[in-house]
Design a protein around this motif. Structure first.
Motif, PDB file in Angstrom:
ATOM      1  N   LEU A 177     -26.789 -25.435  67.819  1.00 16.95           N
ATOM      2  CA  LEU A 177     -26.366 -25.650  69.208  1.00 16.95           C
ATOM      3  C   LEU A 177     -25.670 -26.992  69.358  1.00 16.95           C
ATOM      4  O   LEU A 177     -25.892 -27.904  68.562  1.00 16.95           O
ATOM      5  CB  LEU A 177     -27.587 -25.569  70.133  1.00 16.95           C
ATOM      6  N   PRO A 178     -24.822 -27.150  70.384  1.00 20.95           N
ATOM      7  CA  PRO A 178     -24.449 -26.180  71.419  1.00 20.95           C
ATOM      8  C   PRO A 178     -23.478 -25.136  70.863  1.00 20.95           C
ATOM      9  O   PRO A 178     -22.772 -25.382  69.878  1.00 20.95           O
ATOM     10  CB  PRO A 178     -23.777 -27.047  72.475  1.00 20.95           C
ATOM     11  N   LEU A 179     -23.428 -23.993  71.516  1.00 28.85           N
ATOM     12  CA  LEU A 179     -22.578 -22.894  71.068  1.00 28.85           C
ATOM     13  C   LEU A 179     -21.989 -22.187  72.285  1.00 28.85           C
ATOM     14  O   LEU A 179     -22.721 -21.802  73.197  1.00 28.85           O
ATOM     15  CB  LEU A 179     -23.405 -21.901  70.250  1.00 28.85           C
ATOM     16  N   THR A 180     -20.667 -22.038  72.289  1.00 27.83           N
ATOM     17  CA  THR A 180     -19.998 -21.252  73.322  1.00 27.83           C
ATOM     18  C   THR A 180     -19.083 -20.234  72.654  1.00 27.83           C
ATOM     19  O   THR A 180     -18.193 -20.603  71.887  1.00 27.83           O
ATOM     20  CB  THR A 180     -19.172 -22.136  74.276  1.00 27.83           C
ATOM     21  N   LEU A 181     -19.337 -18.974  72.932  1.00 26.56           N
ATOM     22  CA  LEU A 181     -18.537 -17.865  72.419  1.00 26.56           C
ATOM     23  C   LEU A 181     -17.834 -17.184  73.586  1.00 26.56           C
ATOM     24  O   LEU A 181     -18.382 -17.108  74.683  1.00 26.56           O
ATOM     25  CB  LEU A 181     -19.421 -16.856  71.689  1.00 26.56           C
ATOM     26  N   TYR A 182     -16.637 -16.686  73.338  1.00 25.39           N
ATOM     27  CA  TYR A 182     -15.929 -15.986  74.412  1.00 25.39           C
ATOM     28  C   TYR A 182     -15.060 -14.893  73.802  1.00 25.39           C
ATOM     29  O   TYR A 182     -14.772 -14.872  72.602  1.00 25.39           O
ATOM     30  CB  TYR A 182     -15.064 -16.952  75.223  1.00 25.39           C
ATOM     31  N   HIS A 183     -14.657 -13.968  74.646  1.00 28.50           N
ATOM     32  CA  HIS A 183     -13.652 -12.991  74.243  1.00 28.50           C
ATOM     33  C   HIS A 183     -12.796 -12.618  75.441  1.00 28.50           C
ATOM     34  O   HIS A 183     -13.127 -12.913  76.590  1.00 28.50           O
ATOM     35  CB  HIS A 183     -14.297 -11.747  73.606  1.00 28.50           C
ATOM     36  N   ILE A 184     -11.655 -11.989  75.154  1.00 31.30           N
ATOM     37  CA  ILE A 184     -10.792 -11.424  76.185  1.00 31.30           C
ATOM     38  C   ILE A 184     -10.748  -9.931  75.921  1.00 31.30           C
ATOM     39  O   ILE A 184     -10.289  -9.489  74.865  1.00 31.30           O
ATOM     40  CB  ILE A 184      -9.386 -12.047  76.149  1.00 31.30           C
ATOM     41  N   GLN A 185     -11.261  -9.160  76.869  1.00 31.59           N
ATOM     42  CA  GLN A 185     -11.460  -7.739  76.635  1.00 31.59           C
ATOM     43  C   GLN A 185     -11.292  -6.972  77.940  1.00 31.59           C
ATOM     44  O   GLN A 185     -11.460  -7.527  79.030  1.00 31.59           O
ATOM     45  CB  GLN A 185     -12.867  -7.505  76.055  1.00 31.59           C
ATOM     46  N   TRP A 186     -10.962  -5.691  77.820  1.00 26.98           N
ATOM     47  CA  TRP A 186     -10.845  -4.835  78.990  1.00 26.98           C
ATOM     48  C   TRP A 186     -12.219  -4.500  79.544  1.00 26.98           C
ATOM     49  O   TRP A 186     -13.169  -4.276  78.791  1.00 26.98           O
ATOM     50  CB  TRP A 186     -10.095  -3.548  78.640  1.00 26.98           C
ATOM     51  N   LYS A 187     -12.315  -4.499  80.849  1.00 27.26           N
ATOM     52  CA  LYS A 187     -13.549  -4.184  81.561  1.00 27.26           C
ATOM     53  C   LYS A 187     -13.274  -3.020  82.515  1.00 27.26           C
ATOM     54  O   LYS A 187     -12.126  -2.722  82.843  1.00 27.26           O
ATOM     55  CB  LYS A 187     -14.036  -5.391  82.380  1.00 27.26           C
ATOM     56  N   PHE A 188     -14.355  -2.413  82.979  1.00 23.24           N
ATOM     57  CA  PHE A 188     -14.213  -1.322  83.932  1.00 23.24           C
ATOM     58  C   PHE A 188     -15.292  -1.437  84.991  1.00 23.24           C
ATOM     59  O   PHE A 188     -16.479  -1.554  84.666  1.00 23.24           O
ATOM     60  CB  PHE A 188     -14.337   0.041  83.237  1.00 23.24           C
ATOM     61  N   ARG A 189     -14.875  -1.443  86.244  1.00 23.89           N
ATOM     62  CA  ARG A 189     -15.800  -1.388  87.376  1.00 23.89           C
ATOM     63  C   ARG A 189     -15.277  -0.322  88.335  1.00 23.89           C
ATOM     64  O   ARG A 189     -14.134  -0.388  88.774  1.00 23.89           O
ATOM     65  CB  ARG A 189     -15.930  -2.754  88.065  1.00 23.89           C
ATOM     66  N   ASP A 190     -16.130   0.613  88.649  1.00 18.65           N
ATOM     67  CA  ASP A 190     -15.708   1.798  89.395  1.00 18.65           C
ATOM     68  C   ASP A 190     -15.676   1.502  90.888  1.00 18.65           C
ATOM     69  O   ASP A 190     -16.547   1.917  91.658  1.00 18.65           O
ATOM     70  CB  ASP A 190     -16.652   2.962  89.084  1.00 18.65           C
ATOM     71  N   GLU A 191     -14.623   0.775  91.283  1.00 19.79           N
ATOM     72  CA  GLU A 191     -14.453   0.416  92.695  1.00 19.79           C
ATOM     73  C   GLU A 191     -14.371   1.673  93.556  1.00 19.79           C
ATOM     74  O   GLU A 191     -13.741   2.672  93.176  1.00 19.79           O
ATOM     75  CB  GLU A 191     -13.175  -0.402  92.873  1.00 19.79           C
ATOM     76  N   VAL A 192     -14.996   1.625  94.729  1.00 19.43           N
ATOM     77  CA  VAL A 192     -14.946   2.776  95.640  1.00 19.43           C
ATOM     78  C   VAL A 192     -13.519   3.023  96.102  1.00 19.43           C
ATOM     79  O   VAL A 192     -13.037   4.166  96.103  1.00 19.43           O
ATOM     80  CB  VAL A 192     -15.857   2.530  96.865  1.00 19.43           C
ATOM     81  N   ARG A 193     -12.817   1.946  96.459  1.00 16.47           N
ATOM     82  CA  ARG A 193     -11.440   2.070  96.945  1.00 16.47           C
ATOM     83  C   ARG A 193     -10.551   1.084  96.198  1.00 16.47           C
ATOM     84  O   ARG A 193     -10.212   0.013  96.728  1.00 16.47           O
ATOM     85  CB  ARG A 193     -11.369   1.813  98.457  1.00 16.47           C
ATOM     86  N   PRO A 194     -10.174   1.425  94.959  1.00 14.12           N
ATOM     87  CA  PRO A 194      -9.271   0.519  94.240  1.00 14.12           C
ATOM     88  C   PRO A 194      -7.946   0.411  94.975  1.00 14.12           C
ATOM     89  O   PRO A 194      -7.378   1.412  95.418  1.00 14.12           O
ATOM     90  CB  PRO A 194      -9.103   1.209  92.879  1.00 14.12           C
ATOM     91  N   ARG A 195      -7.472  -0.802  95.159  1.00 14.83           N
ATOM     92  CA  ARG A 195      -6.235  -1.001  95.906  1.00 14.83           C
ATOM     93  C   ARG A 195      -5.606  -2.310  95.501  1.00 14.83           C
ATOM     94  O   ARG A 195      -6.154  -3.051  94.685  1.00 14.83           O
ATOM     95  CB  ARG A 195      -6.517  -0.997  97.415  1.00 14.83           C
ATOM     96  N   PHE A 196      -4.445  -2.572  96.041  1.00 15.40           N
ATOM     97  CA  PHE A 196      -3.725  -3.811  95.795  1.00 15.40           C
ATOM     98  C   PHE A 196      -3.272  -3.963  94.346  1.00 15.40           C
ATOM     99  O   PHE A 196      -3.192  -5.071  93.821  1.00 15.40           O
ATOM    100  CB  PHE A 196      -4.560  -5.034  96.207  1.00 15.40           C
ATOM    101  N   GLY A 197      -3.006  -2.853  93.674  1.00 12.10           N
ATOM    102  CA  GLY A 197      -2.489  -2.929  92.314  1.00 12.10           C
ATOM    103  C   GLY A 197      -3.486  -3.567  91.364  1.00 12.10           C
ATOM    104  O   GLY A 197      -4.671  -3.229  91.362  1.00 12.10           O
ATOM    105  N   VAL A 198      -3.005  -4.529  90.548  1.00 14.54           N
ATOM    106  CA  VAL A 198      -3.878  -5.158  89.549  1.00 14.54           C
ATOM    107  C   VAL A 198      -4.832  -6.162  90.186  1.00 14.54           C
ATOM    108  O   VAL A 198      -5.711  -6.703  89.501  1.00 14.54           O
ATOM    109  CB  VAL A 198      -3.051  -5.853  88.442  1.00 14.54           C
TER     110      VAL A 198
END
Length: 452
Positions: free
Chosen positions: A128-149
């Motif tokens: 330690l200390p240790l910080t790990l990260y990534h850039i990845q696609w996520k999914f959240r099932d919005e009730v009313r997806p809107r406004f594009g991205v």
């Protein structure tokens, strides 16, 4: 890139489903195409900007000492059951069973998975200390997806996780992230204000979210106008220095800035009336410290220097990479189209040939194209056999920061026209001077040597 060979399906009319500026302009500029509600294909122009944003995020994370990795999009529901969030997270989480009947989910975030990874390999405080990260696609099932991205169901996100031996060390990681995020946004031409926020389903006692001011923002924000004068600029920040990171954080968070969820009217009224501001804001990132909650539930313990077995202190830190693209457009556009900041532009400079087929004009454009490329820049040469007005309209719509216009009349005088998309100002220069000027402008936006 020659425009005649590029895939750029621009639209003359605004699609009826687009409700906000960024969605309208991304569709018209041929950057995205909707696959289904809240899910988009990223077409070449949009994909180039997305990758530029991702590159800056990587560079600033690595500069701050954080280590990149990659976790899967699909996760085991068992881990989420151990953390207690499997049922509590809500219907936004897409759950399903694989062919063996095991409960799986499409990850909306990665606290459980990263904690399980660290618990499997890190056993001593010496790691330690240790910080790990990534850039990845996520999914959240919005009730009313809107406004594009800006509010889709599928989105690209950078999420990072720090692991520390003590609360004090974890709060240094929190401050370090705040500073690195400020620099990240500034490199994209944005002023993102850190605001005290609600932790939501992530949990934790310390959290700030970063908002970009825009008329179409989903949150109402209240702030001291002095905060909009602050900038990191070219400051050399030592991310290992507790004092330096704390000082920068104090500078940016000591002034009042809250969303409507945490707004305190009594505190706000202490600010001089001439500095009180309210506006709309777009959230583009958030940082959290949540202590030992996940490490205790998922077994992330280490042996301390005194031999005691202790749970790790954790925090998580997210940036909405694909959301940032929409936020940049919301903050930087006019009635003609997008205005890209130099740090994220898909092409560094546009070249417009006013008389395609004219031998001298064609040769001058080819020479400019080669000269800009020789400086490590990527020009977009509009070599289409189309009228000048159409070429200018396309360049204005896609928003390249600089344009070099070449025509027979100017070439007779030995000059081309260099135009700033942001200001609209033009000046006549020799072709060599125009290339040198553009190269000088972008010298300040060279990528950090991060190894990504």
């Amino acid at each position: 890139m020659r425009l005649s060979r590029y895939f750029l399906p621009v639209l003359k009319e605004t699609p009826a489903e687009a409700q906000i500026v960024s969605h309208r302009l991304m569709l018209r500029a041929g950057m995205i195409r909707q696959a289904s509600a809240g899910i988009y294909s990223w077409l070449p122009l949009g994909y180039k900007v997305l990758r530029n944003i991702e590159r800056i995020v990587h560079e600033e994370q690595i500069r701050a000492g954080h280590i990149p990795m990659l976790m899967p999009t699909v996760q085991s529901g068992e881990l989420w059951q151990k953390s207690g969030r499997h049922n509590s997270y809500g219907p936004e989480m897409l759950r399903f069973h694989d062919r063996h009947g095991r409960e799986m989910l499409y990850g909306p975030t990665n606290e459980e998975m990263i904690t399980d990874i660290v618990a499997s390999y890190v056993t001593s405080y010496k790691a330690l200390p240790l910080t790990l990260y990534h850039i990845q696609w996520k999914f959240r099932d919005e009730v009313r997806p809107r406004f594009g991205v800006m509010r889709g169901r599928e989105f690209l996100m950078k999420d990072g996780y720090n692991f520390d031996l003590s609360k004090e060390a974890a709060l240094h990681a929190y401050n370090r992230h705040l500073v690195s995020y400020l620099r990240t946004y500034e490199r994209m031409g944005l002023q993102a204000i850190p605001m005290r926020a609600d932790s939501g389903p992530i949990g934790g006692d310390y959290t700030h979210e970063f908002l970009v001011l825009a008329e179409t923002g989903e949150s109402e924000v209240f702030y001291d106008s002095e905060i909009t004068d602050l900038t990191l600029g070219n400051r050399d920040i030592d991310y290992d220095s507790v004092d330096q990171c704390q000082a920068v954080m104090d500078e940016f968070t000591s002034r009042y800035a809250r969303t409507d969820e945490t707004h305190d009217t009594a505190e706000f009224d202490k600010i001089p009336a001439e500095r009180q501001r309210s506006a709309r804001g777009i959230e583009v990132g958030q940082i959290f410290y949540f202590g030992t909650e996940y490490s205790e539930k998922l077994g992330a313990y280490v042996q301390s220097d005194s031999g005691e077995r202790v749970p790790l202190h954790m925090g998580s830190h997210g940036i909405g990479v694909s959301r940032l693209l929409g936020a940049i457009i919301e903050a930087s556009h006019d009635d003609k189209g997008i205005i890209w900041p130099e740090g994220v532009t898909p092409f560094h400079c546009g070249i417009v040939n006013l008389k395609q087929g004219d031998a001298e004009a064609d040769a001058a454009c080819e020479s400019l194209y080669d000269a800009l490329s020789g400086h490590g820049l990527e020009p977009l040469y509009d070599d289409r056999d189309e009228r000048a007005g159409g070429k200018f309209a396309t360049m204005d719509l896609i928003g390249l920061p600089w344009r070099i216009t070449v025509g027979p009349r100017g070439l007779k005088n030995g000059v081309v026209e260099l135009t700033s998309r942001r200001t609209g100002e033009s000046e006549e220069l020799s072709p060599e001077a125009a290339v040198a000027r553009v190269a000088e402008i972008y010298a300040a936006h060279k990528p950090v040597n991060s190894g990504v």
